[in-house]
Design a protein around this motif. Structure first.
Motif, PDB file in Angstrom:
ATOM      1  N   VAL A  85       0.857  -1.180   0.000  1.00 42.75           N
ATOM      2  CA  VAL A  85       0.000   0.000   0.000  1.00 42.75           C
ATOM      3  C   VAL A  85       0.899   1.238   0.000  1.00 42.75           C
ATOM      4  O   VAL A  85       1.730   1.400   0.900  1.00 42.75           O
ATOM      5  CB  VAL A  85      -0.926   0.048   1.233  1.00 42.75           C
ATOM      6  N   LYS A  86       0.720   2.098  -0.971  1.00 42.84           N
ATOM      7  CA  LYS A  86       1.532   3.306  -1.029  1.00 42.84           C
ATOM      8  C   LYS A  86       0.811   4.441  -0.324  1.00 42.84           C
ATOM      9  O   LYS A  86      -0.229   4.914  -0.765  1.00 42.84           O
ATOM     10  CB  LYS A  86       1.829   3.698  -2.473  1.00 42.84           C
ATOM     11  N   THR A  87       1.351   4.856   0.809  1.00 43.20           N
ATOM     12  CA  THR A  87       0.815   5.997   1.550  1.00 43.20           C
ATOM     13  C   THR A  87       1.910   7.046   1.692  1.00 43.20           C
ATOM     14  O   THR A  87       3.064   6.824   1.333  1.00 43.20           O
ATOM     15  CB  THR A  87       0.312   5.581   2.939  1.00 43.20           C
ATOM     16  N   ASP A  88       1.545   8.196   2.223  1.00 44.38           N
ATOM     17  CA  ASP A  88       2.501   9.295   2.328  1.00 44.38           C
ATOM     18  C   ASP A  88       3.595   9.043   3.352  1.00 44.38           C
ATOM     19  O   ASP A  88       4.685   9.602   3.250  1.00 44.38           O
ATOM     20  CB  ASP A  88       1.774  10.598   2.698  1.00 44.38           C
ATOM     21  N   GLU A  89       3.313   8.191   4.360  1.00 43.08           N
ATOM     22  CA  GLU A  89       4.212   8.150   5.504  1.00 43.08           C
ATOM     23  C   GLU A  89       4.816   6.790   5.838  1.00 43.08           C
ATOM     24  O   GLU A  89       5.893   6.736   6.430  1.00 43.08           O
ATOM     25  CB  GLU A  89       3.489   8.681   6.745  1.00 43.08           C
ATOM     26  N   PHE A  90       4.158   5.675   5.515  1.00 43.23           N
ATOM     27  CA  PHE A  90       4.582   4.387   6.066  1.00 43.23           C
ATOM     28  C   PHE A  90       6.058   4.092   5.788  1.00 43.23           C
ATOM     29  O   PHE A  90       6.854   3.868   6.705  1.00 43.23           O
ATOM     30  CB  PHE A  90       3.710   3.251   5.522  1.00 43.23           C
ATOM     31  N   ALA A  91       6.446   4.051   4.519  1.00 38.05           N
ATOM     32  CA  ALA A  91       7.829   3.721   4.180  1.00 38.05           C
ATOM     33  C   ALA A  91       8.789   4.817   4.623  1.00 38.05           C
ATOM     34  O   ALA A  91       9.919   4.551   5.037  1.00 38.05           O
ATOM     35  CB  ALA A  91       7.962   3.474   2.675  1.00 38.05           C
ATOM     36  N   LEU A  92       8.323   6.058   4.565  1.00 39.63           N
ATOM     37  CA  LEU A  92       9.186   7.173   4.964  1.00 39.63           C
ATOM     38  C   LEU A  92       9.534   7.083   6.448  1.00 39.63           C
ATOM     39  O   LEU A  92      10.680   7.327   6.849  1.00 39.63           O
ATOM     40  CB  LEU A  92       8.487   8.502   4.660  1.00 39.63           C
ATOM     41  N   VAL A  93       8.562   6.723   7.270  1.00 39.33           N
ATOM     42  CA  VAL A  93       8.817   6.545   8.706  1.00 39.33           C
ATOM     43  C   VAL A  93       9.750   5.362   8.924  1.00 39.33           C
ATOM     44  O   VAL A  93      10.694   5.430   9.716  1.00 39.33           O
ATOM     45  CB  VAL A  93       7.492   6.334   9.473  1.00 39.33           C
ATOM     46  N   ARG A  94       9.498   4.282   8.188  1.00 39.02           N
ATOM     47  CA  ARG A  94      10.307   3.079   8.371  1.00 39.02           C
ATOM     48  C   ARG A  94      11.781   3.351   8.088  1.00 39.02           C
ATOM     49  O   ARG A  94      12.671   2.823   8.768  1.00 39.02           O
ATOM     50  CB  ARG A  94       9.803   1.967   7.458  1.00 39.02           C
ATOM     51  N   PHE A  95      12.039   4.173   7.075  1.00 38.20           N
ATOM     52  CA  PHE A  95      13.425   4.456   6.683  1.00 38.20           C
ATOM     53  C   PHE A  95      13.911   5.804   7.213  1.00 38.20           C
ATOM     54  O   PHE A  95      14.798   6.429   6.642  1.00 38.20           O
ATOM     55  CB  PHE A  95      13.566   4.382   5.164  1.00 38.20           C
ATOM     56  N   GLU A  96      13.310   6.238   8.321  1.00 41.57           N
ATOM     57  CA  GLU A  96      13.758   7.419   9.061  1.00 41.57           C
ATOM     58  C   GLU A  96      13.895   8.651   8.184  1.00 41.57           C
ATOM     59  O   GLU A  96      14.851   9.413   8.268  1.00 41.57           O
ATOM     60  CB  GLU A  96      15.081   7.117   9.772  1.00 41.57           C
ATOM     61  N   ARG A 117      13.926   9.590   1.768  1.00 48.66           N
ATOM     62  CA  ARG A 117      12.965   9.561   0.669  1.00 48.66           C
ATOM     63  C   ARG A 117      13.373   8.577  -0.425  1.00 48.66           C
ATOM     64  O   ARG A 117      12.533   7.898  -1.004  1.00 48.66           O
ATOM     65  CB  ARG A 117      12.812  10.973   0.093  1.00 48.66           C
ATOM     66  N   ALA A 118      14.662   8.487  -0.729  1.00 45.94           N
ATOM     67  CA  ALA A 118      15.114   7.592  -1.784  1.00 45.94           C
ATOM     68  C   ALA A 118      14.792   6.133  -1.444  1.00 45.94           C
ATOM     69  O   ALA A 118      14.312   5.373  -2.297  1.00 45.94           O
ATOM     70  CB  ALA A 118      16.613   7.764  -2.014  1.00 45.94           C
ATOM     71  N   LYS A 119      15.051   5.724  -0.191  1.00 40.52           N
ATOM     72  CA  LYS A 119      14.748   4.353   0.216  1.00 40.52           C
ATOM     73  C   LYS A 119      13.240   4.105   0.227  1.00 40.52           C
ATOM     74  O   LYS A 119      12.780   3.024  -0.175  1.00 40.52           O
ATOM     75  CB  LYS A 119      15.331   4.072   1.603  1.00 40.52           C
ATOM     76  N   ALA A 120      12.487   5.094   0.674  1.00 40.33           N
ATOM     77  CA  ALA A 120      11.038   4.943   0.712  1.00 40.33           C
ATOM     78  C   ALA A 120      10.466   4.797  -0.691  1.00 40.33           C
ATOM     79  O   ALA A 120       9.615   3.935  -0.958  1.00 40.33           O
ATOM     80  CB  ALA A 120      10.409   6.134   1.421  1.00 40.33           C
ATOM     81  N   ASP A 121      10.938   5.625  -1.622  1.00 39.13           N
ATOM     82  CA  ASP A 121      10.435   5.567  -2.994  1.00 39.13           C
ATOM     83  C   ASP A 121      10.825   4.263  -3.684  1.00 39.13           C
ATOM     84  O   ASP A 121      10.089   3.753  -4.540  1.00 39.13           O
ATOM     85  CB  ASP A 121      10.970   6.759  -3.796  1.00 39.13           C
ATOM     86  N   ALA A 122      11.980   3.704  -3.306  1.00 32.80           N
ATOM     87  CA  ALA A 122      12.455   2.474  -3.937  1.00 32.80           C
ATOM     88  C   ALA A 122      11.513   1.299  -3.673  1.00 32.80           C
ATOM     89  O   ALA A 122      11.442   0.357  -4.481  1.00 32.80           O
ATOM     90  CB  ALA A 122      13.857   2.141  -3.435  1.00 32.80           C
ATOM     91  N   VAL A 123      10.779   1.337  -2.559  1.00 34.78           N
ATOM     92  CA  VAL A 123       9.842   0.255  -2.243  1.00 34.78           C
ATOM     93  C   VAL A 123       8.800   0.100  -3.352  1.00 34.78           C
ATOM     94  O   VAL A 123       8.394  -1.011  -3.701  1.00 34.78           O
ATOM     95  CB  VAL A 123       9.149   0.532  -0.891  1.00 34.78           C
TER      96      VAL A 123
END
Length: 252
Positions: free
Chosen positions: A183-194, A197-203
């Motif tokens: 699920v692509k949301t504004d915050e989940f991956a960004l929070v996970r990768f502190e 943004r690059a790591k979050a977008d790579a998901v």
């Protein structure tokens, strides 16, 4: 704080300040529920509550005192509880794991779920047709490298749900779990990768159509609005591009 119309179907959504929680609050309000929007970030839920005609309740699900306050605001009757508050922190292998990250994940995904459910269960029983919907994850069903802390916590969410269903077998309360995949949301991956943004977008790189928060909210609303004798034990929901946790079609 908006006054509660009487009579009205009521719902509590935890983690309502963003993502799946905010989308679910909007969907339930559109379905005719007065929604108690619960989250730590009071400013965000205040705006959401104003938008949908609900009630904002600042609540940290890991705090017993905070959860008790939520229960006091909700009162004696509640139709639906959506335990959505959760999160992933870090993606290190076990050999490099951060114990604090693991504790945070267990506290919010398992302990928090337990505390909110325990506090609101009497109100759910009192309606004669209550519904508990726990937001789990496909991570609660399969392991993957770098995800041990989160998968352990979400396996906990799944098992608590199953146990609660057994324990409430003779009570007028349905117990359900939705397990979303990508699920692509504004915050989940960004929070996970502190905040990286690059790591979050790579998901989500190359995935033409990951699920959205509203896709999950739509499914949650369908689940909790089935007739009172219908219990959707669990719903696993993924985007078409994700055949399994480790097998995702990426274009280019």
């Amino acid at each position: 704080m908006t006054s509660l119309p009487t009579p009205s179907r009521t719902a509590v959504v935890t983690g309502a300040s963003s993502g799946i929680g905010a989308a679910t609050a909007r969907r339930l309000a559109a379905a005719g529920y007065h929604v108690y929007c619960a989250a730590r970030r009071g400013d965000r839920i205040a705006d959401l509550a104003d938008e949908i005609g609900g009630t904002a309740v600042a609540c940290d699900v890991t705090s017993e005192e905070s959860v008790a306050h939520l229960a006091s605001v909700v009162g004696d009757r509640l139709d639906v509880l959506v335990n959505n508050a959760g999160g992933a922190f870090g993606a290190a292998p076990v050999a490099e794991a951060d114990g604090d990250d693991w504790r945070r994940m267990y506290e919010v995904n398992v302990i928090g779920l337990m505390q909110v459910t325990k506090a609101l269960l009497p109100a759910l029983v009192a309606t004669g047709a209550g519904a508990i919907l726990n937001v789990g994850s496909t991570a609660g069903r399969i392991a993957y490298e770098g995800g041990a802390g989160y998968t352990a916590a979400k396996h906990g969410t799944q098992v608590v749900t199953e146990t609660l269903r057994l324990e409430l077998w003779d009570q007028p309360v349905r117990v359900m779990e939705i397990a979303p995949g990508m699920v692509k949301t504004d915050e989940f991956a960004l929070v996970r990768f502190e905040g990286d943004r690059a790591k979050a977008d790579a998901v989500y790189a190359g995935v033409a159509a990951p699920l959205t928060a509203d896709d999950i909210a739509d499914a949650i609303t369908w689940m909790v609005t089935r007739p009172p004798h219908v219990n959707v034990d669990e719903l696993v929901i993924r985007p078409r591009a994700q055949a399994a946790q480790h097998k995702v079609h990426r274009e280019g």
